[in-house]
Design an enzyme around this catalytic site. Structure first.
Site, short mmCIF file in Angstrom:
data_model
loop_
_atom_site.label_atom_id
_atom_site.label_comp_id
_atom_site.label_asym_id
_atom_site.label_seq_id
_atom_site.Cartn_x
_atom_site.Cartn_y
_atom_site.Cartn_z
N SER A 175 59.09 32.05 89.45
CA SER A 175 59.57 30.48 89.55
C SER A 175 58.86 29.83 90.89
O SER A 175 57.43 29.76 90.65
CB SER A 175 60.98 30.36 89.77
OG SER A 175 61.26 28.95 89.47
N ASP A 334 56.73 27.64 86.87
CA ASP A 334 57.29 27.90 85.75
C ASP A 334 57.97 27.21 84.82
O ASP A 334 58.52 27.40 83.86
CB ASP A 334 58.04 29.44 85.82
CG ASP A 334 59.29 29.03 86.42
OD1 ASP A 334 59.56 28.26 87.18
OD2 ASP A 334 60.38 29.92 86.07
N ASP A 336 60.81 25.53 84.97
CA ASP A 336 62.23 25.44 84.66
C ASP A 336 62.86 24.46 85.70
O ASP A 336 64.16 24.12 85.32
CB ASP A 336 62.78 26.86 84.68
CG ASP A 336 62.53 27.56 85.98
OD1 ASP A 336 61.90 27.16 86.97
OD2 ASP A 336 63.52 28.57 86.24
N ARG A 337 62.36 23.82 86.47
CA ARG A 337 62.82 23.05 87.33
C ARG A 337 62.24 21.52 87.61
O ARG A 337 60.78 21.65 87.55
CB ARG A 337 63.15 23.65 88.74
CG ARG A 337 63.85 25.07 88.70
CD ARG A 337 64.55 25.28 90.05
NE ARG A 337 63.26 25.34 91.17
CZ ARG A 337 63.67 25.12 92.47
NH1 ARG A 337 64.88 24.97 92.67
NH2 ARG A 337 62.90 25.12 93.22
N GLU A 434 72.39 22.77 88.32
CA GLU A 434 72.64 23.16 89.69
C GLU A 434 71.81 22.44 90.76
O GLU A 434 70.86 21.78 90.19
CB GLU A 434 71.97 24.62 89.84
CG GLU A 434 70.86 24.84 89.67
CD GLU A 434 70.30 26.36 89.63
OE1 GLU A 434 71.27 27.56 89.86
OE2 GLU A 434 69.20 26.80 89.39
N LYS A 448 68.08 26.46 82.81
CA LYS A 448 67.53 25.31 83.35
C LYS A 448 66.19 25.06 82.64
O LYS A 448 65.29 25.83 82.27
CB LYS A 448 67.59 25.14 84.69
CG LYS A 448 66.73 26.37 85.38
CD LYS A 448 66.84 26.41 86.94
CE LYS A 448 66.25 27.47 87.31
NZ LYS A 448 67.14 28.88 87.68
#
Length: 622
Positions: A175, A334, A336-337, A434, A448
């Protein structure tokens, strides 16, 4: 070792001559040199042995990787507690044994493998190579493998597991961690990251099967095996189609003059965010050219974590000013955030926190649901979720609007599993988050997802512009409606595990044995919840409602002045994190007073409970 056979012959006389004088270490060295076929990592261990670096050998070889909040994660390099070819083979062999036990149809349904763009030349280690070895272990055992032909966002793996009805999947990624790290994220058949007891059972299976099997090293199997299938086109097409379910203002998107800049932080996000904007009817966002393409060295940022704020968003903010783009979206490596920045009227940039973005997403997803739901839809069937260290703003919105809000332990693996349970029971989940800029809009992906979050925030900004509002102005409206929730999150670095343990044990024995503090400086503590031990003073039976998590440290203090503060260790990095939030009622609208009170409380928390100078903690800013 049971069925775990197939080692190379190693000259045992050479190994005996190099004995370390420690039988456990000698055995671990022998195993490594016997099993590792990666010349670079093998040489790293041989060099340490030749130079008599026994302590470092012990650190590298006498402990194993364990599952944290995001799967297995560590530095790349030689050793059983590092991420490398051998430990990935061992982990996959353990997963194979466990899945074979859990699923009679494992060899019909198959397994998904994805990867990001990380790599380390000195260890001849890359995410793609580790993914190929993961696939090789399974293909050699006649398991069908859906192996992506190129790098993908992490959310594509859980999405593919569900779409393809696979039994599980693995994403090779670390990540937003530093460039030296890599990781191994495991998803179950429900599309959520694995939780207990699966993680513990898999570790047991790995330990039963540490010697590589015949075929486990054959990374070329992904190119030759008829059991390998490339799911890229199908999954990408389906994902973009599913994304349209949370697009509510396509006409506005097609007409807007609002411009967006996107940075993918040298990772996987560029192509997929471009496609997502197209799916919503937008013109493509303007990419940051220096950060658009994958670069495992993350050469333009000091750390590849968009959560660090303006300092790491420098290139995208300057490009946005040049292009007259008011909103910047940044996906981590990656994808995802998501981080978001918006230029304010005075020309300065506001970088939103994860908690502030969650307030916007929560308001947006509920408003869109309300406008588009059927007449007989029941708001009591609607849910939103957050991890327990995240802002309580969704709770405040839920109380006023009538839907349900639930908390989980930190880590999206807990959210994903709980969302799946709710969906299976006929509930409707609109949003979960989160605070560390992880958002789940809709339920196509039970994890996420920075790609979907980026395009949802773009649609929200477009809609608000039509109302002559900015994201920052809408955020203030939300706080004035539901009560200000002002939070601050930061961390200290601590590389000494005994020190971390001592800090938390002192809090559990503050004024004598087994007594938690009643005050923090001048601030009165109403309740204490200790997730590590399962204690919660607010419950009649003094037991925590959230599951006990003995493997990590986490204590939450609720103060009389309305502040909630949590101290916890990171599941992926050597950090002690603190989370503090002032939760005010709607009528308490003096933001300045609330911010000052929160700051004073945080200072007391650090001084009285963490004692950074005494404990040798390194401040984040340093």
């Amino acid at each position: 070792m049971g069925e775990c056979g197939a080692s190379e012959d190693v000259n045992s006389n050479v190994l005996i001559a190099r004995s370390t004088g420690d039988a456990q270490l000698d055995k671990a060295v022998w195993q490594w040199l016997s099993w590792d076929k990666n010349q670079k990592t093998k040489e790293q261990i041989e060099s340490l042995l030749q130079n008599g670096k026994h302590k470092e050998l012990r650190d590298r070889l006498c402990c194993r990787l364990t599952f944290g909040t995001a799967g297995l994660r560590s530095a790349m390099g030689a050793g059983f507690c590092y991420i490398n070819d051998l430990t990935v083979i061992q982990s996959t062999q353990g997963i194979y044994k466990y899945l074979e036990r859990c699923f009679s149809d494992f060899k019909q349904r198959g397994f998904v493998v994805g990867y990001d763009t990380r790599g380390q030349v000195t260890s001849n280690c890359s995410s793609k190579k580790l993914a190929k070895l993961t696939a090789a272990v399974l293909l050699a055992k006649d398991v069908p493998v859906y192996f992506f032909s190129t790098y993908v966002p992490t959310p594509f793996v859980p999405y593919a597991v569900q779409q393809l009805n696979a039994v599980a999947g693995v994403m090779i990624t670390a990540s937003h961690n530093r460039k030296e790290d890599n990781g191994y994220k495991v998803y179950w058949e429900n599309g959520a990251q694995i939780t207990s007891p699966h993680d513990k059972e898999i570790i047991k299976c790995i330990e039963e099967c540490v010697e590589p099997w015949n075929g486990s090293w054959n990374e070329n199997l992904v190119d030759t095996s008829p059991l390998r299938e490339d799911p890229l086109k199908k999954i990408c097409d389906c994902y973009m189609e599913d994304l349209k379910k949370i697009c509510y203002h396509r006409e506005l998107n097609m007409q807007t003059n609002l411009k967006f800049v996107h940075t993918s932080f040298h990772g996987v996000g560029h192509d997929y965010v471009q496609l997502a904007f197209k799916a919503f009817g937008f013109q493509p966002p303007i990419p940051v050219p220096e950060q658009k393409d994958p670069d495992p060295d993350f050469s333009t940022v000091k750390c590849p974590n968009p959560e660090e704020g303006e300092s790491v968003l420098e290139l995208s903010l300057r490009l946005a000013e040049k292009e007259n783009a008011r909103v910047v979206v940044a996906t981590d490596p990656d994808a995802d955030r998501l981080a978001v920045a918006e230029q304010q009227e005075n020309g300065c940039w506001k970088v939103f926190t994860g908690n502030e973005l969650a307030a916007l997403f929560g308001w947006w997803m509920f408003s869109c649901w309300k406008e588009n739901c059927s007449e007989d839809a029941d708001v009591k069937n609607v849910y939103m979720l957050a991890t327990t260290v995240s802002s309580k703003i969704l709770r405040a919105i839920a109380l006023k609007e009538g839907f349900h809000f639930e908390e989980t332990l930190p880590g999206f693996k807990w959210i994903g599993s709980r969302v799946k349970d709710l969906l299976d029971n006929g509930k409707e989940v609109l949003f979960a988050f989160e605070e560390s800029i992880g958002f789940m809009c809709g339920t196509s992906v039970l994890d996420k997802d920075g790609v979907s979050a980026a395009v949802v925030i773009a649609e929200m900004a477009t809609y608000l512009e039509g109302k002559n509002l900015t994201l920052a102005q809408k955020l203030i409206e939300i706080y004035e409606t539901y009560g200000y929730h002002i939070s601050k999150t930061s961390y200290f670095l601590c590389y000494d595990p005994p020190t971390i343990k001592r800090i938390f044990e002192k809090l559990r024995n503050f004024d004598g044995s087994q007594s938690y503090p009643d005050f923090c400086g001048i601030y009165n503590i109403l309740h204490v919840r200790d997730i590590t031990t399962g204690y919660d003073s607010s419950q009649p039976n003094k037991k925590s409602v959230l599951p006990v998590s003995k493997s990590s440290q986490m204590i939450t203090f609720t103060f009389q002045n309305g502040c909630v503060a949590t101290l916890r260790t990171s599941g992926t990095e050597p950090k002690i994190k603190y989370y503090a939030e002032m939760c005010a009622l709607p009528e308490q609208s003096d933001r300045g007073v609330l911010e000052e009170e929160l700051q004073k409380l945080i200072e007391a928390l650090i001084e009285n409970f963490l004692e950074p100078d005494k404990n040798g903690l390194v401040w984040r800013s340093a």
